[in-house]
Scaffold this motif. Structure first.
Motif, short mmCIF file in Angstrom:
data_model
loop_
_atom_site.label_atom_id
_atom_site.label_comp_id
_atom_site.label_asym_id
_atom_site.label_seq_id
_atom_site.Cartn_x
_atom_site.Cartn_y
_atom_site.Cartn_z
N PHE A 91 0.83 -1.21 0.00
CA PHE A 91 0.00 0.00 0.00
C PHE A 91 0.87 1.25 0.00
N ASP A 92 1.99 1.22 0.71
CA ASP A 92 2.91 2.35 0.70
C ASP A 92 3.35 2.68 -0.72
N ILE A 93 3.68 1.64 -1.49
CA ILE A 93 4.12 1.83 -2.87
C ILE A 93 2.96 2.36 -3.71
N PHE A 94 1.79 1.75 -3.54
CA PHE A 94 0.62 2.14 -4.32
C PHE A 94 0.25 3.60 -4.11
N ILE A 95 0.21 4.04 -2.87
CA ILE A 95 -0.33 5.36 -2.55
C ILE A 95 0.58 6.48 -3.06
N LYS A 96 1.85 6.19 -3.25
CA LYS A 96 2.76 7.21 -3.77
C LYS A 96 2.39 7.62 -5.19
N GLY A 97 1.82 6.68 -5.95
CA GLY A 97 1.47 6.98 -7.32
C GLY A 97 0.00 7.24 -7.54
N TYR A 98 -0.80 7.14 -6.47
CA TYR A 98 -2.24 7.33 -6.62
C TYR A 98 -2.58 8.81 -6.48
N PRO A 99 -3.43 9.34 -7.37
CA PRO A 99 -3.75 10.78 -7.31
C PRO A 99 -4.59 11.15 -6.08
N THR A 100 -4.00 11.91 -5.19
CA THR A 100 -4.69 12.38 -3.98
C THR A 100 -4.34 13.84 -3.74
N PRO A 101 -5.15 14.55 -2.98
CA PRO A 101 -4.79 15.93 -2.61
C PRO A 101 -3.50 15.97 -1.81
N SER A 102 -2.77 17.06 -1.92
CA SER A 102 -1.49 17.18 -1.20
C SER A 102 -1.69 17.06 0.30
N SER A 103 -2.83 17.54 0.80
CA SER A 103 -3.11 17.46 2.24
C SER A 103 -3.22 16.00 2.69
N PHE A 104 -3.70 15.13 1.80
CA PHE A 104 -3.82 13.71 2.12
C PHE A 104 -2.43 13.12 2.36
N LYS A 105 -1.50 13.41 1.46
CA LYS A 105 -0.14 12.86 1.58
C LYS A 105 0.54 13.37 2.85
N GLN A 106 0.32 14.64 3.16
CA GLN A 106 0.92 15.21 4.37
C GLN A 106 0.41 14.52 5.62
N CYS A 107 -0.90 14.29 5.67
CA CYS A 107 -1.50 13.62 6.82
C CYS A 107 -1.02 12.18 6.92
N LEU A 108 -0.88 11.52 5.77
CA LEU A 108 -0.45 10.13 5.75
C LEU A 108 0.91 9.96 6.41
N ASN A 109 1.80 10.89 6.17
CA ASN A 109 3.15 10.80 6.75
C ASN A 109 3.16 11.08 8.25
N HIS A 110 2.13 11.77 8.75
CA HIS A 110 2.09 12.11 10.17
C HIS A 110 1.20 11.16 10.98
N ARG A 111 0.41 10.33 10.31
CA ARG A 111 -0.53 9.46 11.00
C ARG A 111 -0.18 7.99 10.80
N LYS A 112 1.10 7.67 10.96
CA LYS A 112 1.54 6.28 10.87
C LYS A 112 1.80 5.78 12.29
N SER A 113 1.19 4.65 12.64
CA SER A 113 1.35 4.16 14.00
C SER A 113 0.99 2.68 14.05
N TYR A 114 0.87 2.14 15.25
CA TYR A 114 0.47 0.75 15.44
C TYR A 114 -1.06 0.68 15.54
N PRO A 115 -1.66 -0.52 15.36
CA PRO A 115 -3.11 -0.64 15.26
C PRO A 115 -3.90 -0.02 16.41
N ALA A 116 -3.52 -0.29 17.65
CA ALA A 116 -4.30 0.20 18.78
C ALA A 116 -4.33 1.74 18.82
N LYS A 117 -3.23 2.37 18.44
CA LYS A 117 -3.19 3.85 18.42
C LYS A 117 -4.11 4.39 17.33
#
Length: 231
Positions: free
Chosen positions: A14-40
């Motif tokens: 999914f990490d590889i896929f999402i880099k090439g998928y067209p999304t708003p820039s705000s989505f990519k920024q949030c994605l990099n800040h909201r990486k964690s373990y399942p319970a969090k």
């Protein structure tokens, strides 16, 4: 759009896929800040700090009931390798995964729950090692079904996330060599072990996977296993 992602090897495609998928820039920024373990991520989802993500199946029950889920998930196909119970160790749950802990209780096992890279390193370590059970394997032996560990759920922007999920599981993903090398160094595994692990992970929810979730939720209710909640 605020998307949360589990920072585990099972979502490397999914990490590889999402880099090439067209999304708003705000989505990519949030994605990099909201990486964690399942319970969090479960906690962030309950408090609406994120509006979508791969949420633990146990925590995703309400989304499943409300049909706020996509046909994409993290699925162990007969074995998963990264969710184990060490039978000879002191009994203990893993604070990072509510679903793995619940599955251990549903299956009537006692021991130390081990998930993620720690479990994979244990699986591949040389003998001798403690007796262990792969939870996806035992679930399959008892039910004949794959086990769904996490579901792509949403609370807003349903059309956008449904389309994204479909594009992900329909598109073959090739992981570049340099990324495999990076993740190998980070995880303490080698490239072959990572690729072998990913062969056992499926992402598309079909009728079997949906029925497996139904069976799991039923067992959770019957055995009164507590589900994660906001309060």
């Amino acid at each position: 759009m605020r998307f949360g992602k589990i920072d585990y090897l099972n979502l490397l495609p999914f990490d590889i896929f999402i880099k090439g998928y067209p999304t708003p820039s705000s989505f990519k920024q949030c994605l990099n800040h909201r990486k964690s373990y399942p319970a969090k991520l479960n906690h962030d989802f309950f408090f609406r700090r994120i509006d979508a993500g791969f949420i633990s199946s146990l925590a995703g029950y309400d989304s499943w009931r409300k049909k706020q889920v996509t046909s994409c998930a993290i699925i162990g196909n007969k074995k998963v390798l990264s969710v184990l119970v060490l039978l000879q160790e002191k009994e203990g749950l893993d604070a990072q995964s509510a679903t793995s802990n619940a599955l251990c209780q549903v299956l009537g096992l006692k021991g130390q729950v081990l998930i993620g890279d720690k479990a994979l390193r244990f699986y591949h370590q040389p003998q001798p090692k403690s007796d262990f059970v792969d939870l996806a394997t035992l679930w399959h032996q008892k039910t004949g079904l794959p086990f769904v560990f996490g579901r792509f759920c949403y609370q807003a922007h349903g059309k956008f996330y449904t389309k994204m999920a479909k594009a992900f599981y329909q598109r073959p993903i090739k992981i570049p060599h340099y990324i495999l090398e990076q993740r190998a160094k980070q995880s303490g595994l080698n490239r072959g072990q990572i690729l072998y692990y990913l062969k056992h992970i499926l992402y598309r929810v079909r009728p079997k996977e949906e029925f497996s979730l139904h069976c799991f939720y039923r067992q959770v209710r019957l055995k009164r296993v507590p589900r994660p909640r906001r309060f």
